[in-house]
Design a protein around this motif. Structure first.
Motif, short mmCIF file in Angstrom:
data_model
loop_
_atom_site.label_atom_id
_atom_site.label_comp_id
_atom_site.label_asym_id
_atom_site.label_seq_id
_atom_site.Cartn_x
_atom_site.Cartn_y
_atom_site.Cartn_z
N LYS A 178 0.85 -1.19 0.00
CA LYS A 178 0.00 0.00 0.00
C LYS A 178 0.89 1.25 0.00
O LYS A 178 1.98 1.26 0.55
N PRO A 179 0.39 2.33 -0.61
CA PRO A 179 1.19 3.56 -0.68
C PRO A 179 1.16 4.34 0.62
O PRO A 179 0.70 5.46 0.68
N ILE A 180 1.63 3.70 1.69
CA ILE A 180 1.64 4.36 2.99
C ILE A 180 2.82 5.33 3.07
O ILE A 180 3.89 5.04 2.59
N MET A 181 2.58 6.47 3.68
CA MET A 181 3.69 7.40 3.91
C MET A 181 3.51 8.00 5.30
O MET A 181 2.46 7.88 5.91
N ARG A 182 4.59 8.65 5.78
CA ARG A 182 4.59 9.15 7.14
C ARG A 182 5.06 10.60 7.18
O ARG A 182 6.24 10.86 6.92
N PRO A 183 4.16 11.53 7.51
CA PRO A 183 4.63 12.88 7.81
C PRO A 183 5.14 12.94 9.25
O PRO A 183 4.52 12.41 10.16
N ARG B 68 8.78 27.17 30.37
CA ARG B 68 8.58 26.44 31.61
C ARG B 68 8.79 24.94 31.42
O ARG B 68 8.93 24.21 32.38
N LEU B 69 8.78 24.50 30.19
CA LEU B 69 8.85 23.07 29.91
C LEU B 69 10.24 22.63 29.50
O LEU B 69 10.52 21.44 29.42
N ARG B 70 11.13 23.55 29.22
CA ARG B 70 12.43 23.18 28.67
C ARG B 70 13.21 22.21 29.55
O ARG B 70 13.89 21.31 29.04
N PRO B 71 13.13 22.32 30.88
CA PRO B 71 13.87 21.33 31.67
C PRO B 71 13.25 19.94 31.62
O PRO B 71 13.87 18.98 32.06
N THR B 72 12.00 19.81 31.16
CA THR B 72 11.33 18.51 31.19
C THR B 72 11.15 17.92 29.80
O THR B 72 11.79 16.96 29.43
N ARG B 73 10.26 18.49 29.01
CA ARG B 73 9.95 17.93 27.68
C ARG B 73 10.15 19.02 26.62
O ARG B 73 9.18 19.58 26.12
N PRO B 74 11.38 19.35 26.25
CA PRO B 74 11.62 20.50 25.38
C PRO B 74 11.36 20.25 23.90
O PRO B 74 11.49 21.16 23.12
N SER B 75 11.06 19.05 23.48
CA SER B 75 10.86 18.83 22.06
C SER B 75 9.91 17.66 21.83
O SER B 75 9.85 16.73 22.62
N GLN B 76 9.13 17.78 20.75
CA GLN B 76 8.21 16.71 20.39
C GLN B 76 8.32 16.43 18.90
O GLN B 76 8.59 17.32 18.10
N LEU B 77 8.09 15.18 18.54
CA LEU B 77 7.96 14.79 17.15
C LEU B 77 6.62 14.10 16.99
O LEU B 77 6.33 13.12 17.68
N VAL B 78 5.78 14.63 16.11
CA VAL B 78 4.48 14.04 15.86
C VAL B 78 4.58 13.24 14.57
O VAL B 78 4.80 13.79 13.49
N ASP B 79 4.42 11.93 14.68
CA ASP B 79 4.55 11.03 13.56
C ASP B 79 3.16 10.53 13.19
O ASP B 79 2.55 9.75 13.90
N VAL B 80 2.64 11.01 12.05
CA VAL B 80 1.28 10.69 11.64
C VAL B 80 1.34 9.65 10.52
O VAL B 80 2.13 9.78 9.59
N LEU B 81 0.49 8.64 10.59
CA LEU B 81 0.56 7.60 9.58
C LEU B 81 -0.83 7.05 9.26
O LEU B 81 -1.76 7.20 10.03
N SER B 82 -0.92 6.43 8.11
CA SER B 82 -2.12 5.67 7.76
C SER B 82 -1.82 4.21 8.00
O SER B 82 -0.67 3.78 7.98
N TYR B 83 -2.84 3.44 8.23
CA TYR B 83 -2.66 2.03 8.61
C TYR B 83 -3.57 1.16 7.74
O TYR B 83 -4.73 1.51 7.50
N PHE B 84 -3.05 0.05 7.27
CA PHE B 84 -3.84 -0.87 6.47
C PHE B 84 -3.76 -2.27 7.07
O PHE B 84 -2.70 -2.70 7.45
#
Length: 355
Positions: free
Chosen positions: A266-271, A339-355
């Protein structure tokens, strides 16, 4: 994750592992203070790291591109770059507006970790409501002495002896002789949350039987727009699941393949959407022995992996949290991110389709 390689010299490591070691955060062992916050990070050579923001600036000024980098001229909202030797890989620098970044940052901390979405805390504590709000109020998660049935927690929950956990004030917690953990510690140890179809990490697949909500419509529509450069004309991306990875100072995402899809035809891709602090992203080949390319990921940048690129090893060996390199000044004036830099300073949101 790479424990078997800890005692090997560089000649015995894979090419991907050598790159991870090259860019990983190390502190100067000769520093006098035992507090890492006061230690100076060891210098790292960043001359070989691709900088798509700089590439974009040069391209807009005079149309120049470095060797091996291609720009797509289709009618997208911003220039999309690809690499000649990595078909199916696309990079969109500054794809998100500051408003979009701020909105996603807030949701990543307040809404996305909410049940029925699962987090890394589920296995120990079951579903937890509003960790971020509880941390702001200085609350403590305490164990309720009354056991609850599996139907109350959901059959997917494995939180020890199935006791219920709930937030209480520090005064209330001090009066109870039971296990407890502060909400601020839970927030600091938040590593991932899942949206839409829920991922079963023990089975490494998506379990449609687990309770779940659909991906929020704004994120769904954003992912659809961002995915267009990687899809054939007329094909629409249908996001069904998303994973939010949270990174603190010194955290990394080890080299891996995203290989949990059922049908690879399937033509799955991930942003992949980057938020908050600048990071280094490694894009390898189909083997760990292939030398990876290193590139900067800044807040608002988007990576697309489709086609052959879905079979490429990738990872994040470095998050920059210091003021000089984090490059989040434009966000600090608009959000609570400082206020968040000492704890969770960065996020990556990985969105995908599923078959």
């Amino acid at each position: 994750m790479y424990g078997s390689e800890n005692n090997r010299d560089d000649s015995e490591r894979t090419a991907f592992r050598r790159a991870e070691k090259k860019y990983k955060l190390y502190y100067d062992n000769n520093a006098s203070s035992k507090n890492k916050k006061k230690k100076q990070p060891k210098p790292v050579d960043l001359t070989e790291v691709l900088d798509f923001r700089s590439i974009l600036e040069c391209y807009l000024q005079n149309g120049a591109l470095p060797p091996g980098v291609i720009v797509l001229h289709e009618n997208f909202t911003s220039p999309v770059f690809s690499l000649q030797n990595r078909p199916g890989f696309y990079f969109i620098p500054g794809a998100l507006t500051i408003e979009e970044q701020c909105s996603l940052i807030k949701e990543s901390l307040t809404d996305f970790p909410q049940p029925p979405n699962r987090t890394n805390h589920n296995a120990m504590y079951g579903p937890i409501q509003d960790v971020f709000g509880a941390a702001k109020e200085g609350k403590v998660l305490v164990e309720d002495n009354s056991p609850i049935s599996s139907s109350e927690t959901g059959a997917d929950i494995d939180n020890g002896d199935c006791k219920e956990w709930k937030f209480a004030t520090q005064k209330e917690a001090s009066l109870r002789k039971c296990k407890s953990v502060s909400a601020s510690v839970l927030l600091r140890k938040l590593r991932w949350s899942t949206l839409g179809l829920q991922f079963d990490w023990s089975k490494r697949n998506y379990d449609m039987s687990l309770p779940h909500n659909k991906i929020p419509e704004p994120l769904c529509e954003l992912a659809k727009q961002l995915a267009k450069p990687a899809l054939p004309a007329g094909v629409e991306f249908r996001p069904e699941a998303a994973i939010v990875n949270y990174f603190g100072s010194g955290d990394t995402l080890g080299g891996h393949l995203d290989d949990m899809e059922v049908d690879w035809s399937k033509p799955i891709m991930r942003p992949l959407i980057s938020l908050c602090c600048k990071a280094i992203f490694l894009l390898g080949g189909k083997s760990r022995e292939d030398t990876p390319l290193a590139m900067f990921l800044r807040s608002g940048d988007v990576v697309l992996m489709a086609g052959d690129a879905r079979e490429c090893f990738h990872g994040v060996p470095r998050i920059f949290t210091d003021e000089e390199n984090a490059e989040i000044g434009h966000l600090e004036t608009r959000t609570l991110i400082w206020r968040l830099r000492p704890t969770r300073p960065s996020q990556l949101v990985d969105v995908l389709s599923y078959f």
